[in-house]
Design a protein around this motif. Structure first.
Motif, PDB file in Angstrom:
ATOM      1  N   LYS A  52      31.233  -6.260  39.021  1.00 60.63           N
ATOM      2  CA  LYS A  52      30.478  -6.941  40.075  1.00 60.63           C
ATOM      3  C   LYS A  52      29.012  -6.537  40.082  1.00 60.63           C
ATOM      4  CE  LYS A  52      33.267  -5.793  43.475  1.00 60.63           C
ATOM      5  NZ  LYS A  52      33.815  -5.695  44.859  1.00 60.63           N
ATOM      6  N   ALA A  53      28.729  -5.272  39.812  1.00 61.20           N
ATOM      7  CA  ALA A  53      27.339  -4.809  39.785  1.00 61.20           C
ATOM      8  C   ALA A  53      26.545  -5.563  38.715  1.00 61.20           C
ATOM      9  CB  ALA A  53      27.279  -3.306  39.527  1.00 61.20           C
ATOM     10  N   GLY A  54      27.181  -5.845  37.601  1.00 65.41           N
ATOM     11  CA  GLY A  54      26.524  -6.605  36.544  1.00 65.41           C
ATOM     12  C   GLY A  54      26.194  -8.010  36.975  1.00 65.41           C
ATOM     13  N   MET A  55      27.081  -8.619  37.749  1.00 59.50           N
ATOM     14  CA  MET A  55      26.828  -9.967  38.241  1.00 59.50           C
ATOM     15  C   MET A  55      25.678  -9.996  39.243  1.00 59.50           C
ATOM     16  SD  MET A  55      28.954 -12.036  36.648  1.00 59.50           S
ATOM     17  CE  MET A  55      28.139 -11.067  35.359  1.00 59.50           C
ATOM     18  N   TYR A  56      25.622  -8.989  40.079  1.00 59.98           N
ATOM     19  CA  TYR A  56      24.524  -8.936  41.049  1.00 59.98           C
ATOM     20  C   TYR A  56      23.186  -8.684  40.348  1.00 59.98           C
ATOM     21  CZ  TYR A  56      28.419  -8.439  44.328  1.00 59.98           C
ATOM     22  OH  TYR A  56      29.582  -8.628  45.032  1.00 59.98           O
ATOM     23  N   SER A  57      23.184  -7.804  39.352  1.00 61.58           N
ATOM     24  CA  SER A  57      21.941  -7.524  38.632  1.00 61.58           C
ATOM     25  C   SER A  57      21.491  -8.740  37.826  1.00 61.58           C
ATOM     26  CB  SER A  57      22.100  -6.309  37.715  1.00 61.58           C
ATOM     27  OG  SER A  57      23.012  -6.569  36.667  1.00 61.58           O
ATOM     28  N   PHE A  58      22.436  -9.475  37.254  1.00 62.24           N
ATOM     29  CA  PHE A  58      22.069 -10.683  36.509  1.00 62.24           C
ATOM     30  C   PHE A  58      21.498 -11.735  37.446  1.00 62.24           C
ATOM     31  CE2 PHE A  58      22.253 -14.440  33.957  1.00 62.24           C
ATOM     32  CZ  PHE A  58      22.089 -13.984  32.663  1.00 62.24           C
ATOM     33  N   THR A  59      22.010 -11.806  38.660  1.00 60.87           N
ATOM     34  CA  THR A  59      21.476 -12.739  39.651  1.00 60.87           C
ATOM     35  C   THR A  59      20.012 -12.433  39.944  1.00 60.87           C
ATOM     36  OG1 THR A  59      23.647 -13.105  40.678  1.00 60.87           O
ATOM     37  CG2 THR A  59      21.702 -13.563  42.026  1.00 60.87           C
ATOM     38  N   VAL A  60      19.680 -11.153  40.064  1.00 65.78           N
ATOM     39  CA  VAL A  60      18.288 -10.757  40.303  1.00 65.78           C
ATOM     40  C   VAL A  60      17.403 -11.217  39.152  1.00 65.78           C
ATOM     41  CG1 VAL A  60      16.709  -8.794  40.515  1.00 65.78           C
ATOM     42  CG2 VAL A  60      18.892  -8.792  41.752  1.00 65.78           C
ATOM     43  N   PHE A  61      17.833 -10.934  37.923  1.00 64.79           N
ATOM     44  CA  PHE A  61      17.071 -11.344  36.746  1.00 64.79           C
ATOM     45  C   PHE A  61      16.884 -12.857  36.694  1.00 64.79           C
ATOM     46  CE2 PHE A  61      18.090 -13.333  32.609  1.00 64.79           C
ATOM     47  CZ  PHE A  61      16.836 -13.226  32.015  1.00 64.79           C
ATOM     48  N   ALA A  62      17.965 -13.605  36.854  1.00 62.71           N
ATOM     49  CA  ALA A  62      17.915 -15.063  36.724  1.00 62.71           C
ATOM     50  C   ALA A  62      17.068 -15.694  37.821  1.00 62.71           C
ATOM     51  CB  ALA A  62      19.331 -15.640  36.749  1.00 62.71           C
ATOM     52  N   THR A  63      17.146 -15.159  39.027  1.00 61.14           N
ATOM     53  CA  THR A  63      16.381 -15.711  40.145  1.00 61.14           C
ATOM     54  C   THR A  63      14.887 -15.591  39.902  1.00 61.14           C
ATOM     55  OG1 THR A  63      18.162 -15.171  41.693  1.00 61.14           O
ATOM     56  CG2 THR A  63      15.986 -15.579  42.624  1.00 61.14           C
ATOM     57  N   ILE A  64      14.443 -14.412  39.474  1.00 62.01           N
ATOM     58  CA  ILE A  64      13.011 -14.196  39.234  1.00 62.01           C
ATOM     59  C   ILE A  64      12.536 -14.994  38.024  1.00 62.01           C
ATOM     60  CG2 ILE A  64      11.271 -12.491  38.584  1.00 62.01           C
ATOM     61  CD1 ILE A  64      12.867 -10.438  40.200  1.00 62.01           C
ATOM     62  N   ALA A  65      13.259 -14.875  36.921  1.00 60.48           N
ATOM     63  CA  ALA A  65      12.828 -15.525  35.680  1.00 60.48           C
ATOM     64  C   ALA A  65      12.824 -17.047  35.802  1.00 60.48           C
ATOM     65  CB  ALA A  65      13.724 -15.091  34.522  1.00 60.48           C
ATOM     66  N   ALA A  66      13.838 -17.613  36.447  1.00 59.93           N
ATOM     67  CA  ALA A  66      13.931 -19.071  36.553  1.00 59.93           C
ATOM     68  C   ALA A  66      12.792 -19.649  37.378  1.00 59.93           C
ATOM     69  CB  ALA A  66      15.274 -19.463  37.159  1.00 59.93           C
ATOM     70  N   ASN A  67      12.378 -18.930  38.405  1.00 60.04           N
ATOM     71  CA  ASN A  67      11.334 -19.458  39.270  1.00 60.04           C
ATOM     72  C   ASN A  67       9.948 -19.350  38.657  1.00 60.04           C
ATOM     73  OD1 ASN A  67      12.374 -20.382  42.036  1.00 60.04           O
ATOM     74  ND2 ASN A  67      13.562 -18.546  41.611  1.00 60.04           N
ATOM     75  N   ILE A  68       9.806 -18.589  37.600  1.00 57.58           N
ATOM     76  CA  ILE A  68       8.572 -18.593  36.814  1.00 57.58           C
ATOM     77  C   ILE A  68       8.680 -19.651  35.719  1.00 57.58           C
ATOM     78  CG2 ILE A  68       7.087 -17.251  35.266  1.00 57.58           C
ATOM     79  CD1 ILE A  68       7.994 -14.752  36.792  1.00 57.58           C
ATOM     80  N   GLU A  69       9.813 -19.675  35.056  1.00 64.73           N
ATOM     81  CA  GLU A  69      10.020 -20.592  33.940  1.00 64.73           C
ATOM     82  C   GLU A  69       9.973 -22.052  34.370  1.00 64.73           C
ATOM     83  OE1 GLU A  69      12.986 -20.545  30.086  1.00 64.73           O
ATOM     84  OE2 GLU A  69      13.905 -20.565  32.077  1.00 64.73           O
ATOM     85  N   VAL A  70      10.365 -22.337  35.614  1.00 65.74           N
ATOM     86  CA  VAL A  70      10.446 -23.722  36.085  1.00 65.74           C
ATOM     87  C   VAL A  70       9.073 -24.375  36.184  1.00 65.74           C
ATOM     88  CG1 VAL A  70      10.244 -23.295  38.581  1.00 65.74           C
ATOM     89  CG2 VAL A  70      11.697 -25.172  37.745  1.00 65.74           C
ATOM     90  N   LEU A  71       8.007 -23.582  36.117  1.00 71.69           N
ATOM     91  CA  LEU A  71       6.653 -24.139  36.165  1.00 71.69           C
ATOM     92  C   LEU A  71       6.296 -24.892  34.887  1.00 71.69           C
ATOM     93  CD1 LEU A  71       4.834 -21.064  37.740  1.00 71.69           C
ATOM     94  CD2 LEU A  71       5.361 -23.217  38.885  1.00 71.69           C
ATOM     95  N   LEU A  72       7.038 -24.666  33.803  1.00 69.54           N
ATOM     96  CA  LEU A  72       6.748 -25.312  32.525  1.00 69.54           C
ATOM     97  C   LEU A  72       7.474 -26.652  32.418  1.00 69.54           C
ATOM     98  CD1 LEU A  72       7.018 -22.224  30.127  1.00 69.54           C
ATOM     99  CD2 LEU A  72       4.942 -23.409  30.822  1.00 69.54           C
ATOM    100  N   LEU A  73       6.736 -27.681  32.070  1.00 68.75           N
ATOM    101  CA  LEU A  73       7.299 -29.012  31.857  1.00 68.75           C
ATOM    102  C   LEU A  73       7.280 -29.299  30.359  1.00 68.75           C
ATOM    103  CD1 LEU A  73       8.326 -31.554  33.401  1.00 68.75           C
ATOM    104  CD2 LEU A  73       5.992 -32.429  33.274  1.00 68.75           C
ATOM    105  N   VAL A  74       8.454 -29.612  29.798  1.00 71.93           N
ATOM    106  CA  VAL A  74       8.566 -29.818  28.352  1.00 71.93           C
ATOM    107  C   VAL A  74       9.319 -31.113  28.056  1.00 71.93           C
ATOM    108  CG1 VAL A  74       8.582 -27.322  27.922  1.00 71.93           C
ATOM    109  CG2 VAL A  74      10.759 -28.549  28.157  1.00 71.93           C
ATOM    110  N   ASP A  75       9.262 -31.526  26.795  1.00 72.31           N
ATOM    111  CA  ASP A  75      10.049 -32.659  26.304  1.00 72.31           C
ATOM    112  C   ASP A  75      11.150 -32.136  25.398  1.00 72.31           C
ATOM    113  OD1 ASP A  75       8.453 -34.709  27.504  1.00 72.31           O
ATOM    114  OD2 ASP A  75       6.932 -34.348  25.968  1.00 72.31           O
ATOM    115  N   ALA A  76      12.361 -32.627  25.614  1.00 75.96           N
ATOM    116  CA  ALA A  76      13.489 -32.239  24.762  1.00 75.96           C
ATOM    117  C   ALA A  76      14.590 -33.274  24.906  1.00 75.96           C
ATOM    118  CB  ALA A  76      14.015 -30.857  25.135  1.00 75.96           C
ATOM    119  N   PHE A  77      15.270 -33.566  23.802  1.00 72.70           N
ATOM    120  CA  PHE A  77      16.360 -34.547  23.787  1.00 72.70           C
ATOM    121  C   PHE A  77      15.901 -35.902  24.321  1.00 72.70           C
ATOM    122  CE2 PHE A  77      18.418 -30.350  24.343  1.00 72.70           C
ATOM    123  CZ  PHE A  77      19.136 -30.311  23.148  1.00 72.70           C
ATOM    124  N   GLY A  78      14.640 -36.248  24.071  1.00 75.75           N
ATOM    125  CA  GLY A  78      14.101 -37.519  24.503  1.00 75.75           C
ATOM    126  C   GLY A  78      13.823 -37.618  25.983  1.00 75.75           C
TER     127      GLY A  78
END
Length: 234
Positions: free
Chosen positions: A27-53
């Motif tokens: 469970k600790a691993g799941m909580y720590s991964f949530t922290v990582f994904a939450t921070i990283a995704a909210n920075i990464e979402v600023l990028l707009l790209v083209d993929a798969f048409g």
């Protein structure tokens, strides 16, 4: 093809990372991964790209991992543990908003070269993070509730609580991701992009979420197998 390869590679690596984190840290691993994904995704979402048409924002796969985390916890550790992961994600978002915004108030040294880049990135962060915070809370709490609603229904209907994992996993995530795609895009990008671009982002985001939702089912099965065979470290 570079963007497509990177996206597919990210899907494989991040989903396997969730499984490894659960295998090694429970469970600790799941909580720590949530922290990582939450921070990283909210920075990464600023990028707009083209993929798969299609045109799309990045961050979709990282956001999808948070749904995978709550589904694994729902299946193996219970509803309370899954909801705790949601609360961890919410608390992480709030703290990151406060800390990242404080960076912009510093008077930087005359030799500093990165402050302008920080201003470009993190001046957009409050809206993105606030949108993500509200939508994350709504979609994730709904996802956990729907997962256990499906589970209760199939257990009563068929008298077996182990069967139909694929149904409660996909049935909850696909509906929750549709809600997530629509609400986040509307809150985060209204007034920033044109309406056609916003609708394109909603549709392409959900197409990606359909793929990521279907792809995470084997991971949930493996996580349950690890739990039932005593292979979780903690």
């Amino acid at each position: 093809m570079r963007n497509e390869i990177l996206l597919l590679g990210s899907l494989v690596v991040l989903y396997l990372a969730v499984l490894v984190w659960y295998r090694l840290f429970g469970k600790a691993g799941m909580y720590s991964f949530t922290v990582f994904a939450t921070i990283a995704a909210n920075i990464e979402v600023l990028l707009l790209v083209d993929a798969f048409g299609m045109e799309m924002t990045l961050g979709n796969i990282l956001f999808a991992t948070t749904f995978l985390v709550t589904d694994i916890l729902s299946e193996t550790e219970g509803k309370a543990a899954a909801n705790k992961a949601v609360y961890v994600g919410i608390a992480t978002s709030v703290l990151f908003i406060l800390v990242s915004q404080s960076w912009l108030f510093y008077q930087v040294n005359q030799n500093d070269q990165v402050h302008p880049a920080f201003q470009v990135i993190f001046s957009n962060t409050p809206r993105m993070m606030l949108a993500s915070l509200v939508v994350y809370a709504i979609a994730q709490i709904f996802d956990v509730w729907l997962y256990h609603t499906w589970w209760s229904f199939t257990a009563k209907r068929f008298g077996d609580s182990r069967r139909f994992l694929w149904l409660r996993n996909n049935g909850s995530t696909l509906v929750s991701q549709l809600l997530n795609s629509f609400l986040f895009t509307a809150f985060a990008f209204w007034g920033t992009y044109s309406l056609p671009t916003i609708l394109s982002i909603v549709s392409t985001s959900y197409v990606i979420f359909i793929v990521t939702s279907l792809a995470d089912t084997p991971i949930v099965y493996l996580a349950r197998h690890f739990k039932e065979t005593g292979k979780i470290k903690s």
